[in-house]
Design a protein around this motif. Structure first.
Motif, PDB file in Angstrom:
ATOM      1  N   PHE A 237       0.794  -1.211   0.000  1.00  0.00           N
ATOM      2  CA  PHE A 237       0.000   0.000   0.000  1.00  0.00           C
ATOM      3  C   PHE A 237       0.837   1.277   0.000  1.00  0.00           C
ATOM      4  CE2 PHE A 237      -2.593  -3.345   1.897  1.00  0.00           C
ATOM      5  CZ  PHE A 237      -3.637  -3.355   0.999  1.00  0.00           C
ATOM      6  N   GLY A 238       2.167   1.131  -0.025  1.00  0.00           N
ATOM      7  CA  GLY A 238       3.007   2.317  -0.036  1.00  0.00           C
ATOM      8  C   GLY A 238       2.884   3.070  -1.347  1.00  0.00           C
ATOM      9  N   GLY A 255       7.163   0.932  -1.906  1.00  0.00           N
ATOM     10  CA  GLY A 255       5.733   0.764  -2.170  1.00  0.00           C
ATOM     11  C   GLY A 255       5.527   0.311  -3.608  1.00  0.00           C
ATOM     12  N   ILE A 256       4.684  -0.701  -3.806  1.00  0.00           N
ATOM     13  CA  ILE A 256       4.537  -1.277  -5.146  1.00  0.00           C
ATOM     14  C   ILE A 256       3.545  -0.480  -5.986  1.00  0.00           C
ATOM     15  CG2 ILE A 256       2.654  -2.876  -4.592  1.00  0.00           C
ATOM     16  CD1 ILE A 256       3.986  -4.914  -6.373  1.00  0.00           C
ATOM     17  N   LEU A 257       2.703   0.338  -5.323  1.00  0.00           N
ATOM     18  CA  LEU A 257       1.609   0.964  -6.075  1.00  0.00           C
ATOM     19  C   LEU A 257       2.060   1.802  -7.271  1.00  0.00           C
ATOM     20  CD1 LEU A 257      -1.053   1.789  -3.366  1.00  0.00           C
ATOM     21  CD2 LEU A 257      -1.083   0.029  -5.119  1.00  0.00           C
ATOM     22  N   ALA A 424      11.545   6.463 -13.737  1.00  0.00           N
ATOM     23  CA  ALA A 424      10.990   7.135 -12.564  1.00  0.00           C
ATOM     24  C   ALA A 424       9.681   6.485 -12.155  1.00  0.00           C
ATOM     25  CB  ALA A 424      10.751   8.608 -12.892  1.00  0.00           C
ATOM     26  N   ALA A 425       9.617   6.036 -10.881  1.00  0.00           N
ATOM     27  CA  ALA A 425       8.369   5.486 -10.371  1.00  0.00           C
ATOM     28  C   ALA A 425       7.483   6.644  -9.968  1.00  0.00           C
ATOM     29  CB  ALA A 425       8.644   4.585  -9.179  1.00  0.00           C
ATOM     30  N   ARG A 426       6.317   6.721 -10.572  1.00  0.00           N
ATOM     31  CA  ARG A 426       5.520   7.926 -10.378  1.00  0.00           C
ATOM     32  C   ARG A 426       4.047   7.580 -10.477  1.00  0.00           C
ATOM     33  NH1 ARG A 426       7.756  11.529 -14.330  1.00  0.00           N
ATOM     34  NH2 ARG A 426       9.181  12.413 -12.817  1.00  0.00           N
ATOM     35  N   ALA A 462       9.603 -10.184  -4.420  1.00  0.00           N
ATOM     36  CA  ALA A 462       8.219  -9.850  -4.073  1.00  0.00           C
ATOM     37  C   ALA A 462       7.516  -9.238  -5.277  1.00  0.00           C
ATOM     38  CB  ALA A 462       8.187  -8.897  -2.887  1.00  0.00           C
ATOM     39  N   LEU A 463       8.228  -8.381  -6.013  1.00  0.00           N
ATOM     40  CA  LEU A 463       7.654  -7.792  -7.224  1.00  0.00           C
ATOM     41  C   LEU A 463       7.342  -8.888  -8.239  1.00  0.00           C
ATOM     42  CD1 LEU A 463       9.964  -4.679  -7.773  1.00  0.00           C
ATOM     43  CD2 LEU A 463       7.622  -4.696  -6.936  1.00  0.00           C
TER      44      LEU A 463
END
Lengths: 490, 265
Positions: A237-238, A255-257, A424-426, A462-463
């Motif tokens: 949930f991050g 956070g995977i979101l 970039a994770a965004r 985990a991913l």
């Protein structure tokens, strides 16, 4: 004896067995082939099979089991105290294996006598330097317990290999002799070979299934390990993805979101491109195109599926990105900052998926019985009416299945994303912004100096596990839909 | 169906509904139909009989240009329906097929509800102005096909879930729904059991009042039961054509006699 030569020798025994079995069968029938139950080659094959198959089976099992046995024996030898602060048994065992390998190589290159490698007890500084001089990778000072463990490790491996060679060769010879003994004119070699082939084919299928299981298990164990170090709630949930490689993951936010969002956004754009184009292409090819056009166009379309995805990635990076930038960048609409963006990767991935959708849909449309078309034409429907009202509804379950398969392909795609979408994770709605996906992050977490004990590296598993569950779910839904509605027009 | 039946009995004297002259059909290099001349009477049942591969189905399919959907098929000669050449460039085969309906060998309901199956043709041809008109067409078509009582409570169920005989009658209802003048039937009972066959034959006999029916059949008994006129095909040639009674009791041609007495075929 190396594994290669062992395999060669077993094969040679099998070959000799083949020739001997064949000859013995012919001899037992007095040289007249017609008096044999089976063709002579079957008797040969029976002997060869009995020589080779059990031997190889033992070989494979031995190779799988031996490391476990040795590992558990050796780790019992390492005293509790020598596992240092912040280290783990796994790390110490890795050290033992490295030392053992170093000793092996040093012996092989003649810088140490085998006797010395086996029995050296005294000066560990000396051994460490000598190993280093021999060009072996030894990370730290070898301590006494590690040296002891490494020495017995070496001995166990070499005796293990020796026993393995003996057992395998004995099994091959015994199998061959057994096969030769039972060879006579009445023996039903043909039926035995048939049964043997059945077993071989079955084990091939079994290996495929077991491998999948193995992949899942390896993911599961590492994922569990990760969740022991990092709270699952924060992972699922991050809203931030900012791994920090410096510490032991203490300051990382994993956070995977944002990654899932990027994955689904890019996949969505890709499907929005691939589904209409692929579907219309399939309808054209199966309903409208003449046989000549079809014979040319279908293979051409399927060539697209054969292009390596890295080439698509280059296409995205060098062609599509700059093209989009010139239209939507600062000189155009001004909503795009760089060539790498969701749109770039999505468009190119869509092109990659077109043959998937079209080829599968084409097969499915062709599977709709001609009687359906006749019925529709017979009522005075045009081609497009028939396609729209009869063929597509009848083929819909299959088409949905095809789309879901394409979707799971899109979700798992990596190279196009790495090159086309940025890193970039965004969390953003703007399709012209750089984003990244789960797969691209797995790559970046595991390349470079990854320490497999830290959450920053373990998060990759985990991913991977999350991705695996998502695509597996999609595939199951796809298969379910295809199967449930398949018989509708039968 | 708007035009009233002008004459009660179809006879040789009335103008024929379909008139074929010198019809040739080629499949690639194969000459499948050779020089066929036939007059088909309105409001009657004409049966095409003959051994397998004699061309009777092929000829049937030329009557609504279903052969157009086969690339290698070529038709020559003239086929006129109500005096209009159906192979004329002006004729739209799609319109033609609404006028000349077809029922196939194997029941082929669409994988849709019973209602949607019957409503399919009226919908694509815009025959109903609103839902209640469409309902009327569906109901009357199902009634004419003798299926209404069996399905009136389950119009929403898929047509593919019915029995074979019901499916075939559904296909007939579907064909009737577009108000055709001619209905072509290509061995409509070959996939049905005797009881379902009897029902379909009964239906064909009733439909004769309003439609011109051409039926291809393998069964000579069926031809004798349902048809007023019979045409015997052999090796792509129309050997003999006449009233059913004449063909079965007093055939003129040796081949016809041999076939109906079971000496070949």
């Amino acid at each position: 004896m190396s594994l290669f030569w062992l395999v060669v020798i077993v094969l040679a025994i099998a070959f000799v067995g083949y020739v001997a079995g064949r000859a013995r069968a012919l001899a037992s029938a007095g040289g007249d082939m017609r008096d044999l139950h089976s063709l002579p080659s079957y008797y040969g094959a029976n002997v060869a099979m009995k020589a080779a198959v059990p031997a190889f089976l033992i070989l494979v099992l031995w190779l799988l089991v031996q490391p476990f046995v040795i590992h558990s024996n050796i780790s019992g030898m390492i005293p509790e105290g020598s596992v240092g602060e912040g280290s783990s048994l796994g790390l110490v065992m890795a050290e033992v294996r490295r030392a053992a390998e170093g000793l092996d190589n040093a012996v092989a290159t003649g810088q140490m006598t085998d006797d010395f490698a086996r029995n050296a007890r005294a000066d560990f500084n000396d051994i460490t330097t000598r190993l280093k001089e021999a060009g072996q990778i030894v990370t730290s000072q070898i301590t006494q317990p590690i040296m002891r463990a490494a020495q017995s490790y070496r001995i166990m491996v070499s005796t293990g290999n020796l026993y393995m060679t003996i057992v395998v060769l004995l099994a091959a010879i015994a199998g061959g002799l057994w096969g030769i003994r039972e060879t006579n004119a009445e023996f039903r070699a043909r039926n035995t070979v048939e049964r043997g082939i059945r077993v071989i084919l079955f084990s091939a299928a079994l290996i495929a299934v077991l491998t999948t299981l193995g992949i899942v298990l390896s993911l599961v164990f590492n994922t569990v390990e990760f969740f022991r170090l990092y709270p699952a709630m924060d992972f699922f949930f991050g809203l931030t993805w900012s791994p920090s490689f410096s510490g032991r993951g203490g300051s990382s936010e994993l956070g995977i979101l944002p990654l899932l969002w990027g994955t689904f956004y890019i996949s969505f754009v890709a499907l929005a491109v691939a589904v209409p184009i692929g579907l219309f292409a399939a309808v054209y090819l199966s309903e409208y195109a003449g046989p000549k056009v079809r014979a040319v166009a279908k293979p051409l379309l399927e060539i697209l599926a054969g292009i390596p995805t890295i080439v698509y990635g280059l296409f995205a990076l060098l062609t599509v990105g700059p093209l989009l930038l010139s239209a939507f960048g600062d000189n155009g609409l001004g909503i795009m900052k760089a060539g790498t963006a969701v749109m770039t990767a999505g468009l190119v991935m869509g092109v990659m998926l077109i043959p998937f959708v079209s080829s599968l849909s084409d097969d499915i449309i062709n599977a709709v019985p001609q009687a359906m078309r006749d019925g529709s034409y017979g009522l005075g429907a045009t081609k497009s009416e028939t396609v729209k009202l009869v063929i597509l509804p009848a083929a819909l379950p299959g088409i949905v299945g095809a789309i879901l398969l394409a979707a799971s392909r899109a979700i798992g795609e990596t190279m196009i994303v790495v090159l086309g979408a940025g890193a970039a994770a965004r969390l953003s709605l703007n399709p012209f912004e750089a984003m990244t996906t789960v797969t691209a992050k797995i790559v970046s977490q595991l390349t470079g100096d990854a320490d497999f004990a830290s959450p920053v590296a373990l998060v990759a598993f985990a991913l991977g596990m999350t991705l695996f569950v998502v695509t597996l779910g999609l595939n199951i839904v796809a298969l379910y839909i295809v199967r449930k509605y398949r018989e509708q027009y039968d | 169906m708007n035009e009233m039946p002008n004459l009660e009995q179809a006879s040789d004297m009335t103008a024929s509904k379909i008139s074929a002259k010198k019809v040739q059909v080629y499949y690639g290099a194969t000459h499948a139909i050779i020089d066929v001349d036939i007059e088909i009477q309105p409001r009657s049942v004409t049966a095409f009989i003959g051994p397998s591969g004699c061309g009777k189905s092929t000829f049937l399919r030329t009557l609504n240009r279903m052969n157009d959907t086969i690339d290698i098929c070529r038709v020559e000669g003239s086929i006129k329906i109500d005096g209009e050449d159906i192979y004329d460039a002006k004729v739209d085969p799609v319109q033609l097929r609404a006028k000349v309906g077809m029922v196939f060998q194997k029941p082929n309901p669409f994988p849709k509800s019973i209602y949607d199956n019957v409503a399919y043709g009226p919908r694509i041809h815009g025959m109903a102005r609103n839902k209640s008109q469409l309902d009327d067409i569906v109901v009357s078509s199902l009634q004419k096909a003798g299926l209404w009582e069996e399905v009136k409570n389950r119009l929403d169920e898929p047509g593919t879930g019915m029995s074979g005989g019901q499916q075939q009658r559904l296909c007939i209802a579907r064909a009737i729904a577009v108000s055709p003048e001619v209905i072509l039937m290509d061995e409509p009972c070959s996939a049905l059991d005797p009881i379902a066959t009897a029902k379909v034959e009964e239906l064909i006999d009733e439909l004769r009042e309003n439609y011109t029916i051409v039926i291809v059949t393998h069964s000579m008994q069926q031809a004798a039961r349902v048809s007023q006129r019979t045409a015997f095909f052999h090796l792509g040639i129309l050997v003999e054509e006449g009233s059913t009674e004449d063909i079965f009791t007093n055939p003129k041609d040796k081949r016809t006699q041999d076939y109906i007495t079971g000496r070949f075929g």
